[in-house]
Design an enzyme around this catalytic site. Structure first.
Site, PDB file in Angstrom:
ATOM      1  N   LYS A  30       0.843  -1.203   0.000  1.00 40.52           N
ATOM      2  CA  LYS A  30       0.000   0.000   0.000  1.00 40.52           C
ATOM      3  C   LYS A  30       0.870   1.242   0.000  1.00 40.52           C
ATOM      4  CE  LYS A  30       0.627   1.227   4.596  1.00 40.52           C
ATOM      5  NZ  LYS A  30       1.492   2.316   5.017  1.00 40.52           N
ATOM      6  N   GLY A  62       7.245   1.581   4.928  1.00 33.87           N
ATOM      7  CA  GLY A  62       5.938   2.222   5.032  1.00 33.87           C
ATOM      8  C   GLY A  62       4.995   1.736   3.954  1.00 33.87           C
ATOM      9  N   ASP A  90      -2.264  -1.982  10.248  1.00 37.45           N
ATOM     10  CA  ASP A  90      -2.499  -1.909   8.799  1.00 37.45           C
ATOM     11  C   ASP A  90      -3.046  -3.215   8.212  1.00 37.45           C
ATOM     12  OD1 ASP A  90      -1.524   0.650   8.722  1.00 37.45           O
ATOM     13  OD2 ASP A  90       0.457   0.102   7.948  1.00 37.45           O
ATOM     14  N   ALA A 128       3.632  -1.450   4.105  1.00 37.23           N
ATOM     15  CA  ALA A 128       2.836  -2.532   4.702  1.00 37.23           C
ATOM     16  C   ALA A 128       3.230  -3.921   4.222  1.00 37.23           C
ATOM     17  CB  ALA A 128       1.336  -2.294   4.471  1.00 37.23           C
ATOM     18  N   GLY A 129       4.513  -4.114   3.944  1.00 32.61           N
ATOM     19  CA  GLY A 129       4.969  -5.423   3.477  1.00 32.61           C
ATOM     20  C   GLY A 129       4.612  -6.539   4.454  1.00 32.61           C
ATOM     21  N   GLY A 130       4.984  -6.349   5.704  1.00 35.80           N
ATOM     22  CA  GLY A 130       4.683  -7.364   6.722  1.00 35.80           C
ATOM     23  C   GLY A 130       3.180  -7.520   6.910  1.00 35.80           C
TER      24      GLY A 130
HETATM   25  P1  ATP Z   1       4.034  -0.526   7.562  1.00 33.76           P
HETATM   26  O1  ATP Z   1       3.702   0.337   6.407  1.00 33.76           O
HETATM   27  O2  ATP Z   1       2.948  -1.533   7.864  1.00 33.76           O
HETATM   28  O3  ATP Z   1       4.505   0.228   8.767  1.00 33.76           O
HETATM   29  P2  ATP Z   1       6.806  -1.185   7.080  1.00 33.76           P
HETATM   30  O4  ATP Z   1       7.247  -1.129   5.658  1.00 33.76           O
HETATM   31  O5  ATP Z   1       7.163  -0.012   7.935  1.00 33.76           O
HETATM   32  O6  ATP Z   1       5.248  -1.457   7.077  1.00 33.76           O
HETATM   33  P3  ATP Z   1       7.351  -3.955   7.352  1.00 33.76           P
HETATM   34  O7  ATP Z   1       7.662  -4.185   5.933  1.00 33.76           O
HETATM   35  O8  ATP Z   1       6.089  -4.554   7.834  1.00 33.76           O
HETATM   36  O9  ATP Z   1       7.369  -2.414   7.750  1.00 33.76           O
HETATM   37  O10 ATP Z   1       8.596  -4.442   8.211  1.00 33.76           O
HETATM   38  C1  ATP Z   1       8.894  -3.937   9.491  1.00 33.76           C
HETATM   39  C2  ATP Z   1       9.704  -4.972  10.272  1.00 33.76           C
HETATM   40  O11 ATP Z   1       8.863  -6.088  10.550  1.00 33.76           O
HETATM   41  C3  ATP Z   1      10.881  -5.501   9.487  1.00 33.76           C
HETATM   42  O12 ATP Z   1      12.043  -4.885   9.907  1.00 33.76           O
HETATM   43  C4  ATP Z   1      10.891  -6.997   9.763  1.00 33.76           C
HETATM   44  O13 ATP Z   1      11.965  -7.409  10.543  1.00 33.76           O
HETATM   45  C5  ATP Z   1       9.608  -7.307  10.518  1.00 33.76           C
HETATM   46  N1  ATP Z   1       8.778  -8.334   9.844  1.00 33.76           N
HETATM   47  C6  ATP Z   1       8.136  -9.319  10.442  1.00 33.76           C
HETATM   48  N2  ATP Z   1       7.462 -10.084   9.564  1.00 33.76           N
HETATM   49  C7  ATP Z   1       7.687  -9.566   8.340  1.00 33.76           C
HETATM   50  C8  ATP Z   1       7.257  -9.911   7.039  1.00 33.76           C
HETATM   51  N3  ATP Z   1       6.453 -10.949   6.796  1.00 33.76           N
HETATM   52  N4  ATP Z   1       7.680  -9.134   6.021  1.00 33.76           N
HETATM   53  C9  ATP Z   1       8.464  -8.069   6.252  1.00 33.76           C
HETATM   54  N5  ATP Z   1       8.920  -7.700   7.468  1.00 33.76           N
HETATM   55  C10 ATP Z   1       8.522  -8.437   8.521  1.00 33.76           C
END
Ligand code: ATP
Length: 276
Positions: A6, A92, A130, A94-96
């Site tokens: 997203k 940011g 998210d 929302a990969g996780g």
């Molecule tokens: P959001 O926009 O939801 O804040 P983000 O890009 O800030 O997402 P994520 O990609 O969700 O953050 O990753 C944040 C941390 O979560 C990573 O440093 C990682 O160690 C941990 N993590 C746990 N599970 C996952 C996963 N399936 N994919 C990616 N990161 C993961």
């Protein structure tokens, strides 16, 4: 299953909730960049992921989603989750959260839909703020911590060039800096009106992200890359979520693809994507 990323087209922080979390108003948009998540029944829960720096144990969002699913439906089941990562982490985007959402949707199917949509969204929220949006997808106005979702009309045709500085920014880190340094964001009226009227230029000029100043204090490349996107002709550009990825809005896929290729340099990764 494709687990889509997203972008936050708009993000304002309204204040603190009694539990210390921040209350936000955000417009989220699903985009065509995706991880691949497959789930099979198994003994116990396990996660395999093709990114060595991401944990596979109960710290993994998909692991937590599976554990939450079995707890909520009372089934003594197990799951083997396989994730192929394409969405950058700490971006940011929302990969996780997308991985957790895809795992939940597939588990509910595999086990004969023991959870209603409402129950599934509740488990999703227990994994992360998210995750409910990643289940519903599309274009939505999200409030609370992000879990109070109002679907919006699809945004007008456009494409995004995304630039992710190599340094990630952690969400708690960005909010802590926001509490110290503050940040600005226009009211949501202009972007909501632009979505209603289907005007992409107005959409781009109505964007905003209150966390950008704070995240840029941590990672100055965020502001640099935003300026590079604007200089390359983006109709509007800003950070998504709590960073560190930034995106520019372009009129069509060709322009976004060209920007992503031109803005690639040693200390970033670039993508282009369409709204989904
Ligand atoms: P959001 O926009 O939801 O804040 P983000 O890009 O800030 O997402 P994520 O990609 O969700 O953050 O990753 C944040 C941390 O979560 C990573 O440093 C990682 O160690 C941990 N993590 C746990 N599970 C996952 C996963 N399936 N994919 C990616 N990161 C993961």
């Amino acid at each position: 299953m494709k687990a889509y990323a997203k972008l936050n087209l708009y993000l304002n922080v309204n204040g603190r909730l009694p539990d210390g979390y921040h209350e936000i108003t955000t417009v989220m948009q699903t985009v065509s960049l995706f991880d691949e998540v497959s789930v099979e029944k198994a003994d116990g829960i396990s996660v395999s992921i093709d990114a060595p720096h991401i944990p596979r144990d109960e710290r993994n969002t998909a692991f937590r989603a599976a554990a939450g699913f079995f707890k909520a439906c009372g089934i003594k089941g197990g799951a083997s989750v396989k994730i192929i990562k394409n969405i950058p982490d700490g971006a940011g985007m929302a990969g996780g959260s997308a991985d957790a959402a895809a795992a939940l949707i597939q588990l509910n199917k595999l086990y004969g839909s023991p959870l209603s949509k409402k129950e599934l969204l509740k488990v999703a929220f227990s994994v992360g703020a998210d995750v409910p949006f990643c289940i519903t997808g599309g274009t939505a106005l999200c409030r609370g911590k992000g879990e109070i979702i109002t679907p919006l009309k699809a945004i007008p045709a456009c494409a995004f060039a995304i630039v992710k500085p190599l340094s990630p920014v952690g969400t708690p880190q960005a909010y802590a800096e926001y509490d110290r340094a503050g940040g600005v964001c226009p009211p949501p009226d202009a972007i909501l009106e632009a979505i209603k009227s289907g005007n992409v230029r107005k959409l781009a000029s109505g964007m905003g992200n209150a966390l950008q100043k704070a995240a840029s204090n941590i990672c100055p490349q965020i502001n640099d890359e935003t300026e590079r996107l604007k200089a390359f002709g983006a109709l509007g550009a800003q950070m998504t979520g709590s960073g560190s990825a930034v995106f520019g809005v372009f009129e069509n896929a060709k322009d976004a693809e060209r920007a992503a290729a031109a803005l690639k340099r040693d200390n970033n990764v670039t993508f282009w994507a369409l709204p989904v």
